[in-house]
Design a protein around this motif. Structure first.
Motif, PDB file in Angstrom:
ATOM      1  N   MET A  68      94.920 -85.418  -0.499  1.00  0.00           N
ATOM      2  CA  MET A  68      96.364 -85.679  -0.287  1.00  0.00           C
ATOM      3  C   MET A  68      96.974 -84.428   0.572  1.00  0.00           C
ATOM      4  O   MET A  68      97.991 -84.204   0.981  1.00  0.00           O
ATOM      5  N   ILE A 115     104.353 -82.251  -0.061  1.00  0.00           N
ATOM      6  CA  ILE A 115     104.352 -80.846  -0.168  1.00  0.00           C
ATOM      7  C   ILE A 115     104.468 -80.379   1.213  1.00  0.00           C
ATOM      8  O   ILE A 115     104.461 -79.226   1.648  1.00  0.00           O
ATOM      9  N   GLY A 116     104.174 -81.212   2.339  1.00  0.00           N
ATOM     10  CA  GLY A 116     104.207 -80.954   3.540  1.00  0.00           C
ATOM     11  C   GLY A 116     104.676 -82.039   4.442  1.00  0.00           C
ATOM     12  O   GLY A 116     104.596 -82.214   5.826  1.00  0.00           O
ATOM     13  N   SER A 118     104.463 -85.412   3.011  1.00  0.00           N
ATOM     14  CA  SER A 118     103.887 -86.841   2.357  1.00  0.00           C
ATOM     15  C   SER A 118     105.009 -87.960   1.900  1.00  0.00           C
ATOM     16  O   SER A 118     104.368 -89.047   1.603  1.00  0.00           O
TER      17      SER A 118
HETATM   18  C1  LIG Z   1      85.130 -76.590  13.024  1.00  0.00           C
HETATM   19  C2  LIG Z   1      86.315 -75.302  12.785  1.00  0.00           C
HETATM   20  C3  LIG Z   1      87.369 -75.059  13.411  1.00  0.00           C
HETATM   21  C4  LIG Z   1      88.659 -75.064  12.761  1.00  0.00           C
HETATM   22  C5  LIG Z   1      89.653 -75.774  13.149  1.00  0.00           C
HETATM   23  C6  LIG Z   1      90.626 -76.005  12.197  1.00  0.00           C
HETATM   24  C7  LIG Z   1      90.773 -77.403  11.832  1.00  0.00           C
HETATM   25  C8  LIG Z   1      92.098 -77.617  10.934  1.00  0.00           C
HETATM   26  C9  LIG Z   1      92.068 -78.807  10.050  1.00  0.00           C
HETATM   27  C10 LIG Z   1      93.605 -78.840   9.322  1.00  0.00           C
HETATM   28  C11 LIG Z   1      93.808 -78.234   7.956  1.00  0.00           C
HETATM   29  C12 LIG Z   1      94.795 -78.913   7.354  1.00  0.00           C
HETATM   30  C13 LIG Z   1      96.173 -78.818   7.611  1.00  0.00           C
HETATM   31  C14 LIG Z   1      97.045 -79.053   6.400  1.00  0.00           C
HETATM   32  C15 LIG Z   1      98.012 -79.520   7.215  1.00  0.00           C
HETATM   33  C16 LIG Z   1      99.231 -80.151   6.321  1.00  0.00           C
HETATM   34  C17 LIG Z   1      99.304 -81.683   6.630  1.00  0.00           C
HETATM   35  C18 LIG Z   1     100.458 -82.074   5.367  1.00  0.00           C
HETATM   36  C19 LIG Z   1     100.090 -83.395   5.325  1.00  0.00           C
HETATM   37  C20 LIG Z   1     101.117 -84.011   3.761  1.00  0.00           C
HETATM   38  C21 LIG Z   1     100.713 -83.230   2.702  1.00  0.00           C
HETATM   39  C22 LIG Z   1     101.526 -83.650   1.448  1.00  0.00           C
HETATM   40  O1  LIG Z   1     102.616 -83.525   1.458  1.00  0.00           O
HETATM   41  N1  LIG Z   1     100.848 -83.856   0.399  1.00  0.00           N
HETATM   42  C23 LIG Z   1     101.501 -84.019  -0.896  1.00  0.00           C
HETATM   43  C24 LIG Z   1     100.683 -83.705  -1.857  1.00  0.00           C
HETATM   44  O2  LIG Z   1     101.538 -84.120  -3.242  1.00  0.00           O
END
Ligand SMILES: CCCCCCCCCCCCCCCCCCCCCC(=O)NCCO
Length: 454
Positions: A68, A115-116, A118
């Motif tokens: 999530m 949380i971000g 969703s």
């Molecule tokens: C090979 C390594 C290179 C590094 C590059 C970095 C990659 C980064 C990838 C992304 C990381 C994750 C970031 C998170 C961003 C947040 C997204 C939010 C989506 C919604 C989440 C939400 O609200 N969830 C609900 C939970 O109840």
């Protein structure tokens, strides 16, 4: 049961859909992670208990992204959910199954978590209504416990619906003494009709661009349209300068990945990792120096310092002492925003629902920076709604010719936007903590004003 009306409660007979991370007695609750499979839940989610008392009938559970923590709605257990407006695109996430089902008219009312972004990202991608309440205004007891020990930026439970009536009905049926009894951690503030029905003219702030990623023309036009409609209803519209988005995203990641991704790695250690999570997963398991180096390379080639901030912050602050400093910085950020809010005498703030409409499946990572539009209100813990206002037009698509294409995210967005005509476009409406009724009031007025225009 009300003996006069014969009705069980406020939602008598209303079928409701429920995101997979809510505990439903007799089912397993996985968040798309096989570690939680076949672990049958014996307790019911508190909100579901109240909703059932109010006469609602849960009839289906809806899909989520693995963990999530992305808005690509796929996982190795249940597979991928597609966007009913364009099946080459995703419905957003993580409450993507909810929004897709509501948009496809398979449900009128459902429940998600945020949380971000969703609740709000899938609402925008699918053109439905969603509300992320203030954390704790309604109960979040009995959910998948994944990462629940992280308390700096917490997930809020909230509704998604096919219209404003659905969101309002849910909040009215949940903000009742029965919920405060079930979960005494919720402040006993019943639904305040006097705020929802007030006719007091409001000061409404807005911004079109958050200063980090410029929204595509359709998403900016949606905000202009919303503010025009609200102005004709007698409200004062003021331009607002959003706070620093680089600091916002950094603090969000340092908070939500405060353990350096340990819980994430642990949960996925014997699992198939969904393609949408592969890069994030790799960023967490590589030696820290290599992750930092690759993040630096990405930011140089992508011409976007956020890529470095992302790769560095997802490895966490490093120690409890540093984590406490992040907590202090979060509070300072909130204080700064409140000062700005008060200086402008705002009641609510309107801004783009997201930086772009629904993206093609598999493309979420390439446009990750767009999430700054929703993350802001999680960091601030402001109640925020998302509602459809317009659709992408041919003219919007043609106006993409002038869209910047300096950074990797901008280039990816430009490419992804081709063929977006007809996709829904939402706006967000936010208010100070615990002002859900005010958010709903403005959204309901906007819904009415838009209907009157068409
Ligand atoms: C090979 C390594 C290179 C590094 C590059 C970095 C990659 C980064 C990838 C992304 C990381 C994750 C970031 C998170 C961003 C947040 C997204 C939010 C989506 C919604 C989440 C939400 O609200 N969830 C609900 C939970 O109840």
């Amino acid at each position: 049961m009300d003996m006069k009306t014969g009705k069980k409660g406020y939602l008598h007979g209303i079928p409701i859909s429920v995101k997979e991370n809510y505990y439903l007695e007799g089912y397993d609750c996985t968040g798309g992670m096989s570690i939680y499979l076949d672990d049958c839940v014996t307790e019911e989610n508190t909100l579901i208990k109240i909703l059932k008392k109010q006469g609602a009938i849960p009839f289906v559970r809806t899909n989520i992204p693995q963990s999530m923590m992305t808005y690509e709605c796929s996982n190795p257990i249940y597979g991928q959910t597609k966007n009913p407006h364009d099946v080459t695109r995703g419905p957003g996430g993580s409450s993507g199954g909810e929004a897709a089902l509501i948009a496809a008219k398979g449900s009128i009312l459902g429940f998600g978590t945020d949380i971000g972004g969703s609740i709000r990202i899938p609402s925008h991608f699918c053109g439905v209504y969603g509300l992320k309440p203030t954390v704790g205004r309604i109960s979040k007891k009995n959910m998948l416990p994944f990462q629940s020990g992280q308390t700096l930026v917490q997930a809020a439970a909230g509704p998604l619906a096919s219209d404003m009536g659905g969101l309002v009905a849910v909040m009215k049926s949940l903000l009742v003494p029965a919920m405060f009894e079930q979960d005494p951690t919720c402040p006993p503030i019943e639904f305040r009709n006097e705020i929802f029905e007030s006719k007091r003219p409001l000061r409404i702030g807005y911004f079109l661009d958050n200063g980090y990623i410029t929204p595509v023309p359709a998403c900016q036009r949606a905000v202009s349209l919303a503010t025009e409609v609200l102005q004709t209803r007698g409200h004062t519209i003021v331009k607002f300068d959003p706070p620093d988005m680089y600091a916002c995203f950094e603090l969000f990641l340092l908070s939500t990945f405060g353990d350096g991704g340990e819980s994430f790695i642990e949960a996925l250690k014997d699992d198939l990792v969904d393609p949408a999570l592969k890069l994030a997963h790799m960023g967490l398991i590589l030696p820290r120096w290599l992750n930092l180096f690759l993040g630096w390379v990405l930011s140089k080639f992508g011409r976007d310092k956020m890529m470095y901030i992302l790769s560095k912050s997802m490895r966490g602050p490093g120690s409890v002492g540093k984590y406490w400093k992040i907590a202090e910085r979060n509070e300072a950020y909130k204080k700064q925003m409140l000062r700005r809010w008060r200086a402008n005498k705002l009641d609510v703030l309107i801004c783009p629902g997201f930086a772009f409409p629904a993206v093609r499946s598999g493309n979420v990572f390439n446009v990750m920076g767009g999430v700054t539009y929703t993350v802001l209100f999680n960091l601030l813990n402001y109640p925020t709604g998302s509602m459809p206002v317009t659709k992408v037009t041919c003219e919007d698509e043609a106006n993409m010719a002038d869209y910047p294409s300096k950074t990797a995210y901008e280039k990816a967005m430009k490419k992804d936007n081709v063929g977006s005509t007809g996709l829904p476009v939402n706006i967000q409406c936010a208010a100070q903590p615990y002002q859900e009724e005010l958010v709903l009031r403005v959204m309901a007025e906007l819904e009415q004003g838009l209907k009157a225009q068409n």
